[in-house]
Design a protein around this motif. Structure first.
Motif, PDB file in Angstrom:
ATOM      1  N   ILE A  27       0.834  -1.203   0.000  1.00  0.00           N
ATOM      2  CA  ILE A  27       0.000   0.000   0.000  1.00  0.00           C
ATOM      3  C   ILE A  27       0.869   1.254   0.000  1.00  0.00           C
ATOM      4  CG2 ILE A  27      -1.611   1.365   1.399  1.00  0.00           C
ATOM      5  CD1 ILE A  27      -2.901  -1.316   2.217  1.00  0.00           C
ATOM      6  N   ARG A  28       1.930   1.247   0.797  1.00  0.00           N
ATOM      7  CA  ARG A  28       2.839   2.396   0.854  1.00  0.00           C
ATOM      8  C   ARG A  28       3.448   2.671  -0.526  1.00  0.00           C
ATOM      9  NH1 ARG A  28       6.416   0.616   4.499  1.00  0.00           N
ATOM     10  NH2 ARG A  28       4.832   0.842   6.094  1.00  0.00           N
ATOM     11  N   GLN A  29       3.865   1.617  -1.216  1.00  0.00           N
ATOM     12  CA  GLN A  29       4.456   1.768  -2.542  1.00  0.00           C
ATOM     13  C   GLN A  29       3.431   2.317  -3.539  1.00  0.00           C
ATOM     14  OE1 GLN A  29       6.045  -1.875  -4.096  1.00  0.00           O
ATOM     15  NE2 GLN A  29       6.856  -0.902  -5.923  1.00  0.00           N
ATOM     16  N   LEU A  30       2.218   1.790  -3.505  1.00  0.00           N
ATOM     17  CA  LEU A  30       1.179   2.281  -4.403  1.00  0.00           C
ATOM     18  C   LEU A  30       0.800   3.726  -4.082  1.00  0.00           C
ATOM     19  CD1 LEU A  30      -1.089  -0.890  -4.588  1.00  0.00           C
ATOM     20  CD2 LEU A  30       0.442  -0.020  -6.359  1.00  0.00           C
ATOM     21  N   ASN A  31       0.771   4.079  -2.800  1.00  0.00           N
ATOM     22  CA  ASN A  31       0.471   5.461  -2.420  1.00  0.00           C
ATOM     23  C   ASN A  31       1.565   6.416  -2.872  1.00  0.00           C
ATOM     24  OD1 ASN A  31      -2.075   5.267  -1.336  1.00  0.00           O
ATOM     25  ND2 ASN A  31      -1.354   4.868   0.733  1.00  0.00           N
ATOM     26  N   GLU A  32       2.819   5.984  -2.844  1.00  0.00           N
ATOM     27  CA  GLU A  32       3.909   6.819  -3.363  1.00  0.00           C
ATOM     28  C   GLU A  32       3.709   7.088  -4.847  1.00  0.00           C
ATOM     29  OE1 GLU A  32       7.690   5.068  -2.463  1.00  0.00           O
ATOM     30  OE2 GLU A  32       7.371   5.220  -0.295  1.00  0.00           O
ATOM     31  N   GLU A  33       3.307   6.057  -5.570  1.00  0.00           N
ATOM     32  CA  GLU A  33       3.065   6.212  -7.010  1.00  0.00           C
ATOM     33  C   GLU A  33       1.905   7.178  -7.258  1.00  0.00           C
ATOM     34  OE1 GLU A  33       1.965   3.423 -10.847  1.00  0.00           O
ATOM     35  OE2 GLU A  33       2.928   2.509  -9.094  1.00  0.00           O
ATOM     36  N   LEU A  34       0.837   7.054  -6.484  1.00  0.00           N
ATOM     37  CA  LEU A  34      -0.294   7.973  -6.629  1.00  0.00           C
ATOM     38  C   LEU A  34       0.121   9.403  -6.295  1.00  0.00           C
ATOM     39  CD1 LEU A  34      -3.310   6.008  -5.120  1.00  0.00           C
ATOM     40  CD2 LEU A  34      -3.093   6.860  -7.453  1.00  0.00           C
ATOM     41  N   GLY A  35       0.930   9.566  -5.258  1.00  0.00           N
ATOM     42  CA  GLY A  35       1.405  10.890  -4.878  1.00  0.00           C
ATOM     43  C   GLY A  35       2.237  11.539  -5.975  1.00  0.00           C
ATOM     44  N   GLU A  36       3.077  10.750  -6.624  1.00  0.00           N
ATOM     45  CA  GLU A  36       3.894  11.269  -7.720  1.00  0.00           C
ATOM     46  C   GLU A  36       3.033  11.696  -8.909  1.00  0.00           C
ATOM     47  OE1 GLU A  36       6.679   8.174  -8.563  1.00  0.00           O
ATOM     48  OE2 GLU A  36       7.814   8.515  -6.719  1.00  0.00           O
ATOM     49  N   LEU A  37       1.876  11.064  -9.054  1.00  0.00           N
ATOM     50  CA  LEU A  37       0.951  11.426 -10.122  1.00  0.00           C
ATOM     51  C   LEU A  37       0.099  12.639  -9.762  1.00  0.00           C
ATOM     52  CD1 LEU A  37      -0.241   7.854 -11.195  1.00  0.00           C
ATOM     53  CD2 LEU A  37       1.296   9.385 -12.454  1.00  0.00           C
ATOM     54  N   GLY A  38       0.241  13.139  -8.529  1.00  0.00           N
ATOM     55  CA  GLY A  38      -0.469  14.332  -8.111  1.00  0.00           C
ATOM     56  C   GLY A  38      -1.768  14.071  -7.365  1.00  0.00           C
ATOM     57  N   PHE A  39      -2.047  12.832  -7.018  1.00  0.00           N
ATOM     58  CA  PHE A  39      -3.263  12.516  -6.291  1.00  0.00           C
ATOM     59  C   PHE A  39      -3.037  12.624  -4.792  1.00  0.00           C
ATOM     60  CE2 PHE A  39      -3.782  10.253 -10.301  1.00  0.00           C
ATOM     61  CZ  PHE A  39      -5.084  10.597 -10.654  1.00  0.00           C
ATOM     62  N   LEU A  40      -4.092  12.909  -4.060  1.00  0.00           N
ATOM     63  CA  LEU A  40      -4.045  12.879  -2.606  1.00  0.00           C
ATOM     64  C   LEU A  40      -4.115  11.424  -2.173  1.00  0.00           C
ATOM     65  CD1 LEU A  40      -6.526  15.743  -1.719  1.00  0.00           C
ATOM     66  CD2 LEU A  40      -4.033  15.807  -1.648  1.00  0.00           C
ATOM     67  N   VAL A  41      -3.409  11.084  -1.118  1.00  0.00           N
ATOM     68  CA  VAL A  41      -3.398   9.707  -0.645  1.00  0.00           C
ATOM     69  C   VAL A  41      -3.826   9.656   0.816  1.00  0.00           C
ATOM     70  CG1 VAL A  41      -1.629   8.957  -2.270  1.00  0.00           C
ATOM     71  CG2 VAL A  41      -0.951   9.790  -0.040  1.00  0.00           C
ATOM     72  N   VAL A  42      -4.354   8.503   1.211  1.00  0.00           N
ATOM     73  CA  VAL A  42      -4.727   8.242   2.596  1.00  0.00           C
ATOM     74  C   VAL A  42      -3.810   7.134   3.084  1.00  0.00           C
ATOM     75  CG1 VAL A  42      -6.563   7.458   4.142  1.00  0.00           C
ATOM     76  CG2 VAL A  42      -7.127   8.870   2.150  1.00  0.00           C
ATOM     77  N   ALA A  43      -3.053   7.397   4.126  1.00  0.00           N
ATOM     78  CA  ALA A  43      -2.109   6.411   4.639  1.00  0.00           C
ATOM     79  C   ALA A  43      -2.845   5.138   5.054  1.00  0.00           C
ATOM     80  CB  ALA A  43      -1.355   6.982   5.837  1.00  0.00           C
ATOM     81  N   GLY A  44      -2.320   4.004   4.611  1.00  0.00           N
ATOM     82  CA  GLY A  44      -2.890   2.716   4.988  1.00  0.00           C
ATOM     83  C   GLY A  44      -4.068   2.271   4.158  1.00  0.00           C
ATOM     84  N   LYS A  45      -4.421   3.051   3.132  1.00  0.00           N
ATOM     85  CA  LYS A  45      -5.543   2.689   2.268  1.00  0.00           C
ATOM     86  C   LYS A  45      -5.196   2.993   0.820  1.00  0.00           C
ATOM     87  CE  LYS A  45      -8.999   3.308   5.749  1.00  0.00           C
ATOM     88  NZ  LYS A  45     -10.241   2.611   5.834  1.00  0.00           N
TER      89      LYS A  45
END
Length: 65
Positions: A27-45
């Motif tokens: 999840i952390r790795q996928l959230n990093e990828e989403l963050g790099e794309l400019g999306f807001l992320v929710v830790a742990g989800k």
């Protein structure tokens, strides 16, 4: 009412057959990828739609006439 929009570590662990600790790493790795794309992320989800795109290759194709 429970929403299926977001997946948590338990959902990811069940889906992949891995430990919950390793699911948090995924999840952390996928959230990093989403963050790099400019999306807001929710830790742990992770959004289920993004999960399905990354693991199953589902893509929404919009066709215009």
């Amino acid at each position: 009412m429970k929403s299926n929009y977001m997946m948590n570590a338990t959902d990811v662990a069940t889906e992949l057959g891995i430990s919950k600790g390793h699911a948090y790493k995924v999840i952390r790795q996928l959230n990093e990828e989403l963050g790099e794309l400019g999306f807001l992320v929710v830790a742990g989800k992770i959004p289920r739609a993004f999960w399905e795109t990354k693991f199953y290759g589902y893509q929404k194709n919009v066709q215009t006439v």
